[in-house]
Design an enzyme around this catalytic site. Structure first.
Site, PDB file in Angstrom:
ATOM      1  N   CYS B  50       6.515   7.514  -1.517  1.00 12.98           N
ATOM      2  CA  CYS B  50       7.555   7.002  -0.429  1.00 12.98           C
ATOM      3  C   CYS B  50       7.508   5.990   0.116  1.00 12.98           C
ATOM      4  O   CYS B  50       8.416   5.195   0.620  1.00 12.98           O
ATOM      5  CB  CYS B  50       7.596   8.293   0.435  1.00 12.98           C
ATOM      6  SG  CYS B  50       7.277   9.865   0.086  1.00 12.98           S
ATOM      7  N   HIS B  99      -6.301  -4.760  -3.800  1.00 13.76           N
ATOM      8  CA  HIS B  99      -5.123  -4.155  -3.181  1.00 13.76           C
ATOM      9  C   HIS B  99      -5.307  -2.812  -3.866  1.00 13.76           C
ATOM     10  O   HIS B  99      -5.080  -1.778  -2.901  1.00 13.76           O
ATOM     11  CB  HIS B  99      -4.004  -4.701  -3.834  1.00 13.76           C
ATOM     12  CG  HIS B  99      -2.664  -4.267  -3.321  1.00 13.76           C
ATOM     13  ND1 HIS B  99      -2.186  -4.316  -1.851  1.00 13.76           N
ATOM     14  CD2 HIS B  99      -1.862  -3.348  -3.736  1.00 13.76           C
ATOM     15  CE1 HIS B  99      -1.081  -3.757  -1.857  1.00 13.76           C
ATOM     16  NE2 HIS B  99      -0.645  -3.231  -2.745  1.00 13.76           N
TER      17      HIS B  99
END
Lengths: 273, 423
Positions: B50, B99
């Protein structure tokens, strides 16, 4: 004697006000708890002061505008304390306590409480006492409803803004505020109604008619109709939340204009002393 | 050789853009297939949740492939160049690894420390393996990532009070309703986030739960977990007036709840307050519902703002996590740099083995006179001499690669042993 009681009540209101505000600034619950107890003490003291005056004078001491205002302050603090036992809305105390303190201090500063009361005999009857006290308690309830309404609108607005305001955490939950608003109007409305009836019965005996079309009466009647309408919408239609809060604020504004504003700025047969 | 990560997350891209991206990847296999078609990409992982859409890729050479990856996102999400430029981030090598580690450890999540993201990364990797899009680098990297995430979770307090959307939801519900005892909640659609939110609400006093799902069986299964009532989506409008809190997280492409339905439900419930949480992307609840009196609607972006406060506490724990990640990046990049010298080592060995084989063949005539036993001994001696000679250079090469200084040695070995000409 009564001045000692009055001064200690005033000091107690002041201490509780400071306590409530400090509890918000430093975010400590125990300070608010202590302030609540002090407020309770102040309420008892001022209640004693009213009682002493009543006994001494032999009739209700709540007749002058300043008397009335300080009586409202006292009643609001009492009503708030009753709510405090049911709901955890201490932050309401931080509005109620300063308000009560201000109203009572104003009454004392203007000298209304101290000077000897010289009342015409027609104002010494039971109907007058019933009229003023019932109406004033009703007004105190409406004042608290208005307070809760304002807080509701603020909290509603903060939640709708969808940001994390630390201020929002200080305010009670919406449902509690709505309930306070509702209960205050639910109780305030019959009290005001009874107050008006008592007044009109008394008016019949002295003025010969129940209704005078006096600005104060008209103003009160308008807000009475507004409250009646609001109560109907709440009970029958199921009005809740923002609309009801807004409505109770407007109705209280009109009531205040009728009760205080008319006294100050307009000609009325309803001003006695 | 280069590891590259391009993507956008909730910090860089608004909900409307992420909505479009996640909408277009309903057929989950398409992105990976498309990615494999890009010639410069040898391995690829596609992660879409999401809150983020990211592509992790292993590129054969340093320069090529980046533009193709950007183009992929561009066409995939049907975005304009302007939108892309403002939303996209590109990380390379150690930064890309960092990351990924941060994402999997939930340091980059909307609600820092929320536990779902690791599962989502695992799912993405599973899919990547299924489509044979992973190779030696990504396999190693992802397994390392899972290890790092576990380390972060156990060694720091970042996940101590497992909060996510649910925490913010409960806090908001309390702000609206005060006590939650006696309140009821409707969960539409399944999903870890909504289940978690429902669990938190129940832990805080909510005692009635209705579970709605497109497939009734799923509703029944979830309802059993909660001791709730299952309903089909068709009964949604009818039941809406019975609930105080709605959590919606369906995969439906359109709105599941419209203002008209809410207005009618409110009338039936005499305007008692309602709190609606839309954690679906694309959204399930028409944003216009939020304008209705006595209804409070929060979507997934709104919830982020609420938790920022709680974040401050977690930031301290996050610092510890960053330290762990920095340590782990060093370990991984060490492995990666030894990987750089592996082809050289392999071809060096192959050359040596070829020489042995050639020499043995040339001595075939002479060796015929030896017994089988002796012939084997000769072979063993030859290869052990070669191995002994090669041992030191190979070890040194590996050591140099750990310091990142292997390039000149690799070049020298290729040149000295003429490894390039062999092929």
């Amino acid at each position: 004697m009564e001045m000692i009681i009055f001064k200690s009540a005033l000091i107690a209101y002041f201490v509780s006000t400071v306590g409530y505000i400090a509890s918000i600034l430093v975010r400590r619950v125990f300070m608010a708890k202590a302030a609540t107890w002090v407020l309770f003490f102040a309420f008892i003291l001022y209640g004693a002061f009213i009682a002493v005056r009543w006994v001494k004078a032999g009739y209700s001491p709540v007749v002058h505008l300043h008397d009335s205002l300080s009586f409202i302050g006292w009643a609001i603090s009492g009503i708030y304390l009753a709510f405090q036992m049911k709901t955890k809305t201490r932050v309401l105390g931080s509005i109620v306590s300063p308000l009560a303190f201000f109203l009572i201090m104003e009454a004392s500063a203007s000298g209304g409480l101290v000077r000897e009361m010289i009342l015409p005999d027609i104002l010494k009857g039971w109907w007058v006492s019933a009229h003023t006290i019932l109406a004033l308690i009703g007004e105190a309830l409406f004042a608290l409803a208005c307070c809760a309404g304002i807080m509701y609108l603020i909290q509603d607005n903060l939640i709708r803004k969808k940001k994390s305001y630390s201020f929002s955490r200080l305010l009670p939950p919406l449902r509690d505020l709505d309930r306070i608003n509702h209960i205050c109007i639910l109780w305030g409305f019959p009290l005001l109604t009874l107050g008006i009836i008592a007044g009109s019965i008394w008016a019949r005996t002295v003025w010969g008619s129940h209704w005078q079309w006096d600005p104060k009466q008209v103003g009160t009647m308008i807000s009475w109709i507004l409250y009646a309408f609001l109560l109907h919408q709440r009970l029958a239609i199921g009005w809740k939340g923002r609309k009801a809060a807004l409505f109770s604020i407007v109705a209280f504004g009109i009531l205040m204009v009728a009760v205080i504003g008319v006294n100050l700025f307009s000609v009325t047969v309803h001003r006695f002393v | 050789m280069s590891i590259i990560l391009v993507g956008m997350n909730h910090k860089t891209a608004p909900l409307t853009i992420r909505e479009r991206l996640s909408l277009s990847c309903d057929s989950a296999d398409v992105p990976l297939r498309k990615l494999k078609q890009i010639s410069q990409i040898s391995e690829a992982l596609y992660l879409a949740t999401c809150n983020r859409v990211e592509v992790l890729a292993h590129l054969e050479d340093r320069e090529g492939g980046v533009e193709e990856l950007k183009k992929f996102i561009l066409s995939h999400g049907n975005l304009s160049l302007e939108e892309l430029r403002s939303c996209l981030y590109v990380y390379r090598d150690d930064d890309a690894v960092r990351h990924l580690f941060r994402v999997a450890s939930s340091l980059d999540s909307m609600i820092m420390g929320e536990p779902q993201i690791l599962g989502q990364v695992k799912d993405a990797y599973r899919q990547c393996v299924e489509y044979k899009a992973s190779g030696i680098i990504l396999n190693k990297l992802l397994h390392h990532t899972f290890r790092v995430a576990k380390r972060v979770r156990t060694e720091t307090g970042i996940a101590n009070n497992a909060v996510s959307v649910s925490f913010a939801a409960v806090a908001l519900a309390k702000k609206i309703f005060g006590f939650l005892a006696g309140k009821s909640v409707l969960v539409i659609g399944a999903g870890e986030m909504s289940e978690l939110a429902a669990r938190h609400l129940m832990a805080n006093g909510v005692n009635r739960i209705i579970v709605a799902n497109r497939t009734y069986e799923n509703a029944v299964r979830l309802a059993n977990d909660f001791h709730g009532e299952p309903i089909g989506l068709d009964l949604l409008d009818e039941k809406l007036n019975e609930v105080d809190i709605v959590i919606s997280s369906t995969a439906a492409p359109g709105y599941v709840i419209t203002p008209e339905v809410v207005v009618s439900a409110l009338r039936r419930r005499k305007n008692r307050l309602m709190f609606m949480i839309d954690i679906a992307v694309p959204r399930d609840i028409d944003p216009a519902v939020g304008d209705i009196d006595n209804v409070y609607l929060y979507n997934i972006d709104n919830l982020q703002e609420i938790v920022d406060d709680n974040m401050k506490v977690r930031l301290k724990e996050a610092e510890k996590a960053e330290t762990i990640i920095t340590e782990e990046i060093i370990i991984f990049s060490n492995w990666l740099s030894t990987l750089e010298v592996v082809p050289t080592i392999v071809s060096l060995r192959r050359k040596a083995e070829d020489i042995i084989a050639g020499e043995l063949e040339r001595s075939g005539a002479w060796m015929k006179n030896l017994s089988d036993d002796d012939r084997d001994k000769v072979k063993i001696i030859a290869s052990s001499i070669v191995n002994k000679i090669l041992h030191d250079p190979i070890t040194s090469l590996k050591e140099e690669s750990l310091n990142g200084g292997a390039d000149p040695y690799v070049a020298a070995i290729i040149r000295l042993f003429k490894l390039g000409h062999d092929e």
